[in-house]
Design a protein around this motif. Structure first.
Motif, PDB file in Angstrom:
ATOM      1  N   VAL A 176      18.935  26.051  10.290  1.00 18.70           N
ATOM      2  CA  VAL A 176      18.658  25.290   9.076  1.00 18.70           C
ATOM      3  C   VAL A 176      17.421  24.422   9.318  1.00 18.70           C
ATOM      4  O   VAL A 176      17.375  23.650  10.277  1.00 18.70           O
ATOM      5  CB  VAL A 176      19.849  24.383   8.690  1.00 18.70           C
ATOM      6  N   SER A 228      16.486  18.958   8.772  1.00 22.27           N
ATOM      7  CA  SER A 228      17.881  19.173   9.189  1.00 22.27           C
ATOM      8  C   SER A 228      18.264  18.283  10.363  1.00 22.27           C
ATOM      9  O   SER A 228      19.395  17.830  10.453  1.00 22.27           O
ATOM     10  CB  SER A 228      18.106  20.647   9.545  1.00 22.27           C
ATOM     11  N   PHE A 258      16.501  28.268   5.306  1.00 25.76           N
ATOM     12  CA  PHE A 258      17.005  28.892   6.516  1.00 25.76           C
ATOM     13  C   PHE A 258      15.909  29.745   7.142  1.00 25.76           C
ATOM     14  O   PHE A 258      15.033  30.266   6.441  1.00 25.76           O
ATOM     15  CB  PHE A 258      18.194  29.813   6.205  1.00 25.76           C
TER      16      PHE A 258
END
Length: 561
Positions: A70, A84, A154
């Motif tokens: 992530v 993240s 992602f």
């Protein structure tokens, strides 16, 4: 392709722009090749297991899974990107790629990779994710919709997770799933330590989460389980539930009331964010962990009772709760995170308990009704001067309440005006800065839209990036000779700015110093760096009269005799 080193300034200019553009181009090409290869699967649904790190795509009974990292998330409403690694509820093993990019950014002086939360548009967010993809050799970049106006980025390799990887990941998932099924409108899983609610599929206005399923106690409501349910108005969470996961009730547009059990210990990342009808919340005393953005953008939330056991109110926890009028901070509180209560426009007063030792940047920024911040007399880290928050030694101004209006005088003896200290103080018209101030940090006066005038101290040494950004009424300013550089966006959006006097000692200029300032005139000496900068940026320039030297005065006097 490699991230360029900073060339002695905070702005990369064309080098960084070129790097991000190349990364975006390469990532787009790889993404399109991947989509073409898996077109039959990608037309269906996607899912992500936040515990195992497996990103899955399926359609018509066919599916693929990838071991993903992530990068971060982007909010369309706030136009912000959160890395993240800055998300406390994200397992560290899923943020390794972003953390690696941060380390490179620290080495090479790139704030885009090191600041936890960035103001940026959708294009820059995708460019950052693409850059991490290139830097970490995880070639596929995928942007997934996580709710209205919220996207998660992602990155992964185009290699399906092997059965062994999936087995190992599943084994790490809370001790392994024992059973899986449905109970009414609830999808659930049973693990060694109890049952968890995976998803609610019903449309009832009032819902009571089951306390037990087939004799097994429900202990958790996992991430996204009620996400964006438009029918839900009231939910009752039963005793024995210990954890409410990330985004569990986020974007529930009709949710008005939540009853939480005393057994609850954890409320996850953005668990109730974006619930515009939620009017009040009482967090049970068992709760010790509150996730970032837990109640962010709950526009009608007017009352919040917090658990006495909460030691940290994290970043953005109550940000943009525009109806929140008051909040009693827990006595054991030690830390208030960045933007924790930013733009709570109805908040009128705040009292910091004695054990608070950290207040994040912008914690109370934009609270336009806030007239004073008081501090417990026994607090060893902070004090209050005329309602403004200062460090205990009174040398750093941390936050001026957003409700202050008219003229404001920074107390003599202050040495630093902290980052975003006056952010959103829209009623202030002038600020007197004493000679004791040496530094004005980043975005110190950001969005002071009524600020017309201020005189900077002659001994000022540092003026941070965006220091006067969007001060739309500011008309003129004289930069002191000790300021060697005008940083990025210093006067960006100052629509009324007519004149800025820049000393010849100011030799460096960052990116977009005068962005969207169309009629500004730069005043400096002939041949100065400011003159060269004005020419480069096509800004108006006026030369200052040079002070006559001692010899020129003598010769002028002799000629006149």
């Amino acid at each position: 392709m490699d991230l360029p080193y900073r060339d002695g300034s905070d702005a990369y200019g064309q080098d960084l722009e070129k790097f991000l553009t190349e990364c975006m181009t390469l990532a787009t090409e790889r993404h399109m090749e991947w989509r073409k290869k898996h077109a039959g699967v990608l037309g269906g649904s996607w899912g992500f297991d936040g515990k195992t790190g497996l990103l899955s795509f399926s359609f018509g009974g066919i599916g693929v899974r990838y071991a993903a990292q992530v990068v971060g998330s982007w909010s369309e409403k706030t136009q912000t990107f959160l890395w993240s690694w800055a998300n406390s509820s994200m397992p560290a093993e899923l943020t390794q790629a972003a953390a690696k990019a941060k380390a490179v950014g620290e080495e090479r002086g790139c704030p885009l990779l090191t600041e936890r939360k960035l103001d940026c548009d959708e294009n820059l967010a995708m460019s950052l994710a693409s850059a991490v993809s290139v830097m970490t050799d995880l070639p596929i970049c995928y942007r997934a919709p996580a709710g209205p106006g919220l996207y998660i980025y992602f990155i992964f390799k185009d290699k399906s997770a092997s059965p062994q990887e999936e087995t190992e990941s599943a084994a790490a998932d809370s001790g392994g799933e024992i059973a899986h099924g449905t109970f009414g409108d609830f999808e659930y899983g049973v693990y060694e330590d109890g049952a968890v609610i995976i998803q609610y599929t019903g449309e009832d206005e009032e819902v009571t989460v089951p306390a037990e399923i087939d004799g097994v106690k429900v202990v958790e409501i996992i991430e996204d389980s009620f996400f964006a349910n438009g029918s839900l108005k009231r939910v009752t969470v039963p005793e024995n539930v210990l954890c409410i996961g990330a985004n569990a009730f986020a974007q529930c547009s009709a949710l008005e009331r939540v009853d939480l059990p005393e057994s609850l210990t954890t409320i996850g990342y953005m668990a109730f964010s974006g619930c515009p009808e939620l009017a009040s919340i009482k967090i049970p005393n068992g709760v010790t962990s509150l996730g970032e953005g837990a109640f962010e953008e709950c526009e009608k939330l007017s009352s919040a009772v917090l658990s006495d056991k909460i030691a940290v109110i994290p970043s953005g926890a109550f940000g943009y709760c525009e109806s929140l009028t008051s909040v009693e901070l827990p006595k054991g509180l030690t830390e208030i995170g960045e933007d924790a209560f930013n733009f709570c426009k109805s908040l009128t007063a705040v009292n910091l308990p004695k054990d608070v030792n950290k207040v994040g940047v912008g914690a109370f920024a934009g609270c336009s009704a806030l007239t004073k911040i008081t501090v417990d007399g026994e607090n060893k880290s902070f004090t209050s001067i005329d309602g403004a928050l200062f460090s205990k030694d009174r040398k750093t101004l941390i936050a001026c309440p957003g409700g202050v209006s008219g003229e404001y005088a920074v107390p003599e003896g202050t040495e630093v005006i902290g980052p975003r200290a006056f952010c959103g103080c829209k009623g202030i018209t002038s600020v007197t800065v004493p000679e004791s101030v040496r530094r004005i940090e980043k975005s110190a006066f950001f969005m002071c839209s009524s600020l017309e005038s201020t005189v900077l101290p002659s001994r000022l040494e540092f003026l941070g990036g965006g220091a006067f950004e969007r001060c739309e009424s500011l008309k003129e300013l004289v930069v002191p000779s000790g300021v060697a550089k005008l940083n990025d966006y210093t006067f960006s959006g100052c629509a009324s700015l007519k004149t800025v006097t820049v000393p010849e000692e100011t030799a460096e200029f960052g990116q977009d110093v005068f962005k969207n300032v169309k009629k500004v005139k730069i005043c400096s000496n002939d041949g100065s760096p400011a003159q060269r900068y004005a020419k480069k940026e096509k800004l108006s320039f006026t030369a200052l009269d040079k002070k006559p030297s001692f010899l020129s005065k003598v010769f002028s006097k002799k000629k006149g005799e």
